[in-house]
Every structure is written in C-alpha cells, then in structure tokens.
Design a protein around this motif. Structure first.
Motif, PDB file in Angstrom:
ATOM      1  N   LEU A 363      -3.660   8.670   5.274  1.00 15.27           N
ATOM      2  CA  LEU A 363      -2.896   7.505   4.814  1.00 15.27           C
ATOM      3  C   LEU A 363      -3.813   6.301   4.618  1.00 15.27           C
ATOM      4  O   LEU A 363      -3.770   5.614   3.592  1.00 15.27           O
ATOM      5  N   ILE A 364      -4.691   6.090   5.636  1.00 12.08           N
ATOM      6  CA  ILE A 364      -5.623   4.955   5.556  1.00 12.08           C
ATOM      7  C   ILE A 364      -6.516   5.114   4.332  1.00 12.08           C
ATOM      8  O   ILE A 364      -6.746   4.161   3.581  1.00 12.08           O
ATOM      9  N   CYS A 365      -7.016   6.382   4.113  1.00 12.24           N
ATOM     10  CA  CYS A 365      -7.905   6.628   2.971  1.00 12.24           C
ATOM     11  C   CYS A 365      -7.187   6.298   1.658  1.00 12.24           C
ATOM     12  O   CYS A 365      -7.731   5.603   0.793  1.00 12.24           O
ATOM     13  N   SER A 368      -6.551   2.591   1.309  1.00 13.07           N
ATOM     14  CA  SER A 368      -7.810   1.887   1.010  1.00 13.07           C
ATOM     15  C   SER A 368      -8.192   2.102  -0.446  1.00 13.07           C
ATOM     16  O   SER A 368      -8.613   1.167  -1.142  1.00 13.07           O
ATOM     17  N   PHE A 369      -8.016   3.373  -0.900  1.00 12.19           N
ATOM     18  CA  PHE A 369      -8.385   3.692  -2.271  1.00 12.19           C
ATOM     19  C   PHE A 369      -7.536   2.888  -3.263  1.00 12.19           C
ATOM     20  O   PHE A 369      -8.066   2.271  -4.193  1.00 12.19           O
ATOM     21  N   VAL A 370      -6.214   2.868  -2.990  1.00 10.92           N
ATOM     22  CA  VAL A 370      -5.299   2.137  -3.883  1.00 10.92           C
ATOM     23  C   VAL A 370      -5.658   0.650  -3.890  1.00 10.92           C
ATOM     24  O   VAL A 370      -5.742   0.016  -4.957  1.00 10.92           O
ATOM     25  N   ILE A 371      -5.900   0.112  -2.656  1.00  7.95           N
ATOM     26  CA  ILE A 371      -6.250  -1.318  -2.564  1.00  7.95           C
ATOM     27  C   ILE A 371      -7.527  -1.594  -3.345  1.00  7.95           C
ATOM     28  O   ILE A 371      -7.635  -2.568  -4.090  1.00  7.95           O
ATOM     29  N   PHE A 372      -8.502  -0.664  -3.199  1.00  7.37           N
ATOM     30  CA  PHE A 372      -9.779  -0.846  -3.890  1.00  7.37           C
ATOM     31  C   PHE A 372      -9.574  -0.878  -5.410  1.00  7.37           C
ATOM     32  O   PHE A 372     -10.079  -1.761  -6.106  1.00  7.37           O
ATOM     33  N   ILE A 373      -8.787   0.101  -5.892  1.00  8.86           N
ATOM     34  CA  ILE A 373      -8.538   0.173  -7.340  1.00  8.86           C
ATOM     35  C   ILE A 373      -7.839  -1.106  -7.821  1.00  8.86           C
ATOM     36  O   ILE A 373      -8.234  -1.718  -8.821  1.00  8.86           O
ATOM     37  N   LEU A 374      -6.787  -1.494  -7.046  1.00 10.68           N
ATOM     38  CA  LEU A 374      -6.031  -2.685  -7.439  1.00 10.68           C
ATOM     39  C   LEU A 374      -6.926  -3.907  -7.466  1.00 10.68           C
ATOM     40  O   LEU A 374      -6.882  -4.722  -8.392  1.00 10.68           O
ATOM     41  N   PHE A 375      -7.765  -3.994  -6.404  1.00  8.58           N
ATOM     42  CA  PHE A 375      -8.664  -5.145  -6.310  1.00  8.58           C
ATOM     43  C   PHE A 375      -9.623  -5.173  -7.501  1.00  8.58           C
ATOM     44  O   PHE A 375      -9.844  -6.203  -8.134  1.00  8.58           O
ATOM     45  N   PHE A 376     -10.174  -3.972  -7.785  1.00 11.77           N
ATOM     46  CA  PHE A 376     -11.120  -3.851  -8.882  1.00 11.77           C
ATOM     47  C   PHE A 376     -10.462  -4.283 -10.198  1.00 11.77           C
ATOM     48  O   PHE A 376     -11.006  -5.081 -10.962  1.00 11.77           O
ATOM     49  N   TYR A 377      -9.243  -3.748 -10.400  1.00  9.57           N
ATOM     50  CA  TYR A 377      -8.492  -4.040 -11.618  1.00  9.57           C
ATOM     51  C   TYR A 377      -8.193  -5.540 -11.712  1.00  9.57           C
ATOM     52  O   TYR A 377      -8.389  -6.165 -12.742  1.00  9.57           O
TER      53      TYR A 377
END
Ligand code: ADP
Length: 637
Positions: A363-365, A368-377
């Motif tokens: 879940l954390i992974c 984190s991945f979704v947050i990273f993508i969103l942040f990047f976007y």
C-alpha cells in the motif's frame, strides 16, 4: 377428612419434607465452605471435605479445579493447598510416587512464600508416607524440618504434633531415649495449655513407647486414658483407635477374652462409622484372637469377611483409581489440545501479521508511486503554467508600454493642432464678433468648447501616462488648506447649485497652513469633489479634513448613485467607468480617480474608496505633511 383434603395435606407434607431435606443438604454442603473466601479457597476446602468423606474422585476433581483457579488468579498459597489435596488423594489410592511428587511441589511453594501452615502440613504428610513405607530415615528427615523444631515460634498445638511425631518415630526405630525426651516435652506442654486433641495423640504415642519398653500394663492404662478423652470429647473415630490399641495390648498380654471384648466393641463402632481400613485391622486382630481361643469356625467366617472387605476396599480403590486416571487423561488431552490450538493460533497470528505487513508495504509503495507521479505531473504543469504566464505578462507589459507610447504620442501630436483650433476659435470670437453672422458665431463657440473638452481629455491621458511612469514632478510649498478647499468648492458649486445640492465644508483643525504640492492636491480635489457633484442628484456633499501628527486626512462624502463594490478596484486602475455605454449620461474619460490615486502614491500617501450602490460614496485621502521646508525638500528628493 375427605379424600381430596387428605391428598392435599399429603402433598403439602411431601413438599415440606423435600424443602427440609434440601435445606439440610445445603447447610451440610456449604457449612464447610466459607462464602467470604475466594472461589479457589472454597474449592480447596470442598476438596478436603470430599477427601475426608472418602469421595476421592470428587476430591480429585475439585482439587484440580482449585489448582486451575489458583494458577489463573495467581494465588500461590492455594496452589500449594490444591497440590497437597491432589497428593492426598493419590496417596489414599496407593499412588505413592505421584503423592510424593505433589507433596514435594506443594512443600516447595509453601516454603517459597513462607506459608508456615502449608509447610507444616506437607512435612507431616511427607513423613507420614515414608513412615508407611517404613523408610524411617526419610520420614525423620522431613519431621526434623518442621519449623517448630527449628526455633520458629508456633502455636502449642503445632508443637505437640511435632513432638508426638518424633515420639512415634523414635519408638519405632527403638531410639527410646530420644522418644522419652520428646514425650516429656510434649507432656509438659499439653499440661500447661490443656488441649484434649493434643493430649489424646500424646497418650497414644506415649503408650506405644511404653509398650516398646515392655511396660505393657502401663501402656494399656494409657490407652484406656486416651479412650476416656475420646469419649469425653465424642471423638468417636479416635475411640475406635484407642479400643483397637487396647485390644492389641490385651492380645499381646495373652488376655484373649478381654481382647475379644474390646475389639468387638470397636468393630461395632467402626461399622457404624464406616471406617473401612480400621475395620480391616480390627477383623484381622479378632481373627487372631479367635484362633488363639480355638474358635476356628468363627475365625474362618471372619477370614471370609476380611477377604470380602479387602475386595470391597481394593475394588472401590481400583474404581476410583480408574476414574482418576480417566480424569488425568482428559486433563492431559485438553491440555495438549489447548497447547496445540495455542500454537495454531500463534502461527495463524504470525501469518496474519506477516500478511498485514506485506499489504501495508504494498500500500505504501503504491501510494508513494501515485504521489510521485502526481507530483511530477503537477510540477511539469505548474512549470509550464509559470512559463506561459511569464510570457503572457511580458507580452502584456509590452502591449501596455506600446499602448502608453501610442497614447502619449498621439495625445502629444493632437494637442498642438487642438490648441491651434481653440486659439483660432478664440481669436474669431474676440476679434471678428461683429463681422460674422450669429449662426456662424454659435458654431465657432461650439468648436471652441468641443476643442477645450478634447484638450482636457488629452491632458488627462498625458497625465495618466506620466503618473504611471512615475514622472510626476512634486513641488512642495506653504499654503492654506482651507483656502484651497474653499476655492475648489467654489468652482464646483455652480453645478451643485444647479442640481440643488449643498456642499458642506468642515475642518477640525485650525492649523490650516501646510507644506505640500498645492497644484497636485488641487488636481486631486477637483477630480474627487467634481465626481461627487457629477454623480449625486439629491442630498448633499460633505468635505472635511483633519490632521494627525504628520498626516493629513481628507474625506469627501456624497449621497450619490454609488459604485458597485466589484468595480472599485478596476476604476482605480483607470479607463473604467461604471456606466460605459455609449448612451451614458455623465461625461468623462474614466481616468480622474486613477490619476488622483497615482498622485497620492507619488506624494507618499494613499486614496481609498468606500461605496455602496444607491447610497453614496466616501473617498478618503491621506497624505504626509511636513513641519518645515527642509523636511519637504528632503522628501522631494
Ligand atoms: P470620469 O472622468 O469618468 O469621472 P473618474 O476616474 O473620475 O473618471 O471616475 C471613473 C468612474 O467612477 C466614473 O465614470 C463613475 O462611474 C465612477 N465614479 C467616480 N466617482 C464617483 C462618485 N462619487 N459617485 C459615483 N460614481 C463615481
């Protein structure tokens, strides 16, 4: 009595009888247990009660329950008691090894918690077992550990118990001196505090010692004394033992008739009291007496009875033993099941925990991945947006600059020919008034006023571009503020009077001489008071000012049409009017307020508008004023 009445009475009697029996049973059952005591303690008492009544499997079951309770409640004392009870049952049924094991466990616990009663009872029991097994040394070892023999102050009863045990043991092992020593100790003791129970046991031990010393007559007398104590106290069981001992003594002395007499009595009592093991011993003794008396028939009859009794006792014992083994097996099985289920549960818990951990990590992974993508976007988009806005701003600024330049240049270029038009119109009007006809003259006048109007607008545009680029020159000078305000009002008054509006002027400060840029302030006041008159059709206009230290505050309040709140900011930016339609009733360039605000800022002050639609507008101007010329010159630079 009628039959149904009779039946009714019988039923009542029956019910009463049942209730009576039931209450008797309850009293008998619970009189031993003290309800104030904790449950495990009550269980131990009950187990002992069962034990005394020969209900060994009940005693065993209750002791097991007491043990479980004591463990769960953490009562070491009661755990020791329950183990002792378990041991007693085992011993009674011939499981000596098991009995020893449980007594020793109970002894260790009692010793650990310093429970003297527990220590004494287990030591007595342990020595008792070894005595039965004829391991006298082992029995002595445990007796010698009795607290009372090691200098611990104990009640007299405990002391006599210990002394009597030693008398018995030393007599059996033929250490008569020591036996005598302890018998004298016990004798002095019970004489001083007088306890029938202790006396009985002392007399018994003492009699056996005397018999060991071949003092048979004296021994017999002492046994009789012990019987008298038992009779006086209604210790029926003890009386049986005293009679048995007397019988034994008579038998040893060869007085068989006497022996038969007392043994017969003892047998009668033992049968009533259901004392099976005593009965067995008495039958054996009587059988031997019959043999001596040559009463063979009776002897053989007794022999049969002995065999039968033995069978009963051992049969009962085997039955009880089987039952207890079954209980043991059940307990063991339940415990194994419990341990297994505990293990299974633990394994399941561990598996679940691992599963939960894995899920959490996943879940954390994912998060984190979704947050990273969103942040990047988001970052990419914001950057793009910032770049876009920057370039738009740049373009807008450029356009604004171009607009300002065009306006400035055009206005500048327009001003010269316009001045020419106004000037020439003026010349015609003054010099050629009589030469041209009236209609031409009117047209020239129109040309002049339109030119002047146009000139005003052009001036405004030029002023605006000046004030925006910060190119306003400030020339501070000393002047009378009252005069200035009055002059402005005077100019605006004709239009106000025309509209039937009064302009009120009030001043709260008498120090009217100030140092400021008079022309600029005049320009601001013309704009603001002019607007108030222009946009007010009824009511009044009030102009006031006051000074506070180095600050001048001017307030122009009207009861006109007002400005919508959402338009105030845009009006301050310039080129904006509330009514921007082609058919608007009021003239103007939409620049007056913006120019005034820019001048205020250039003078180091500010201009604020508060307005409510249909109720009126209040313009507040605050400006810094100077105390002397020097300060004002410094500010100019
Ligand atoms: P203008 O030359 O059009 O009067 P201003 O900058 O002085 O230019 O005013 C801009 C607009 O603000 C006006 O056209 C008018 O709509 C509104 N306005 C200014 N002052 C007032 C006032 N006292 N009462 C109502 N409306 C006002």
């Amino acid at each position: 009595m009628k039959p149904n009445k009779f039946i009714n009475a019988l039923c009542r009697l029956w019910l009463g009888l049942i209730l009576y029996v039931f209450s008797l049973y309850c009293i008998a059952e619970y009189s031993v247990t003290d309800n104030q005591k904790p449950y495990y303690s009550q269980l131990n008492i009950l187990s002992y009660k069962h034990f005394k009544q020969g209900r060994y499997s009940d005693a065993y079951k209750t002791a097991l329950l007491a043990k479980k309770e004591a463990i769960s409640k953490g009562s070491q004392k009661n755990l020791a008691r329950s183990l002792s009870n378990i041991a007693s049952v085992n011993f009674m049924l011939g499981k000596t090894e098991k009995a020893l094991k449980f007594y020793l466990q109970s002894y260790e616990i009692s010793k650990n918690i310093d429970d003297l009663i527990g220590i004494e009872s287990t030591l007595n029991n342990l020595s008792g077992i070894y005595l039965r097994l004829e391991s006298h040394q082992e029995a002595l070892k445990y007796i010698k550990q009795l607290p009372v023999l090691n200098g611990v102050d104990r009640p007299n009863y405990q002391k006599t118990v210990a002394y009597n045990a030693l008398i018995g043991l030393y007599s059996v092992t033929n250490q008569l001196e020591l036996a005598n020593y302890y018998s004298s100790l016990s004798f002095t003791l019970y004489k001083t505090y007088k306890d029938d129970f202790s006396e009985y046991y002392f007399l018994n031990s003492y009699a056996s010692l005397l018999s060991q010393e071949n003092k048979h007559l004296l021994s017999l007398k002492i046994y009789k004394d012990s019987e008298l104590i038992a009779i006086a106290n209604k210790f029926d069981g003890l009386q049986v033992t005293a009679l048995k001992n007397q019988g034994q003594k008579y038998f040893e002395m060869g007085s068989y008739d006497k022996a038969e007499e007392v043994v017969k009595k003892a047998i009668q009592m033992a049968v009533v009291l259901n004392m099976e093991s005593q009965l067995l011993q008495l039958y054996t003794l009587r059988k031997n007496i019959f043999l001596k008396q040559e009463r063979y028939k009776e002897s053989s009859f007794l022999y049969e009875q002995i065999i039968e009794l033995k069978n009963i006792i051992s049969g009962e014992s085997v039955k009880q033993l089987a039952e207890i083994t079954k209980i043991d097996w059940l307990v063991e099985e339940t415990q194994t099941k419990l341990t297994q289920s505990k293990k299974d549960h633990k394994i399941l818990e561990l598996q679940l925990e691992r599963q939960r951990k894995n899920q959490l990590i996943w879940l954390i992974c994912i998060i984190s991945f979704v947050i990273f993508i969103l942040f990047f976007y988001y970052r990419r988009n914001t950057k793009k947006e910032i770049y876009r806005q920057r370039s738009v701003n740049k373009q807008l600024k450029e356009l604004d600059r171009i607009k300002d330049r065009i306006l400035k240049n055009t206005s500048h270029e327009l001003r010269t020919p316009l001045n020419g038009i106004v000037g020439l119109s003026e010349v015609i009007l003054t010099n050629d008034e009589n030469k041209v006809n009236k209609s031409t003259l009117d047209m020239v006048r129109l040309i002049k006023s339109s030119g002047e109007q146009l000139s005003l607008i052009i001036n405004d545009i030029l002023e605006m571009s000046k004030s925006r680029s910060g190119a306003i020159t400030i020339i501070n000078a000393e002047f009378s503020l009252t005069d200035l305000v009055s002059d402005v009002i005077k100019v605006c008054e004709p239009l106000a009077t025309e509209k039937n509006i009064e302009i009120k002027f009030s001043q709260s400060d008498t120090r009217e001489i100030i140092i400021l840029d008079k022309t600029r302030l005049q320009q601001i006041l013309f704009n603001v008071i002019g607007n108030a008159v222009k946009f007010t059709d009824k009511g009044q206009i009030s102009v006031s000012f006051y000074r506070k230290n180095t600050e001048l505050a001017l307030e122009i309040k009207d009861t006109g049409i007002g400005i919508p709140t959402n338009k105030i900011d845009r009006i301050m930016e310039g080129f904006e009017q509330v009514d921007s339609s082609d058919t608007r009733s009021k003239q103007g360039s939409g620049l007056g307020l913006a120019i005034s605000r820019n001048i205020c800022i250039a003078l180091g002050g500010q201009l604020n508008i508060q307005s409510s639609l249909g109720k009126g507008t209040t313009v507040t101007i605050s400006l810094p004023i100077y105390n002397n010329k020097k300060d004002s010159e410094n500010a100019q630079h």
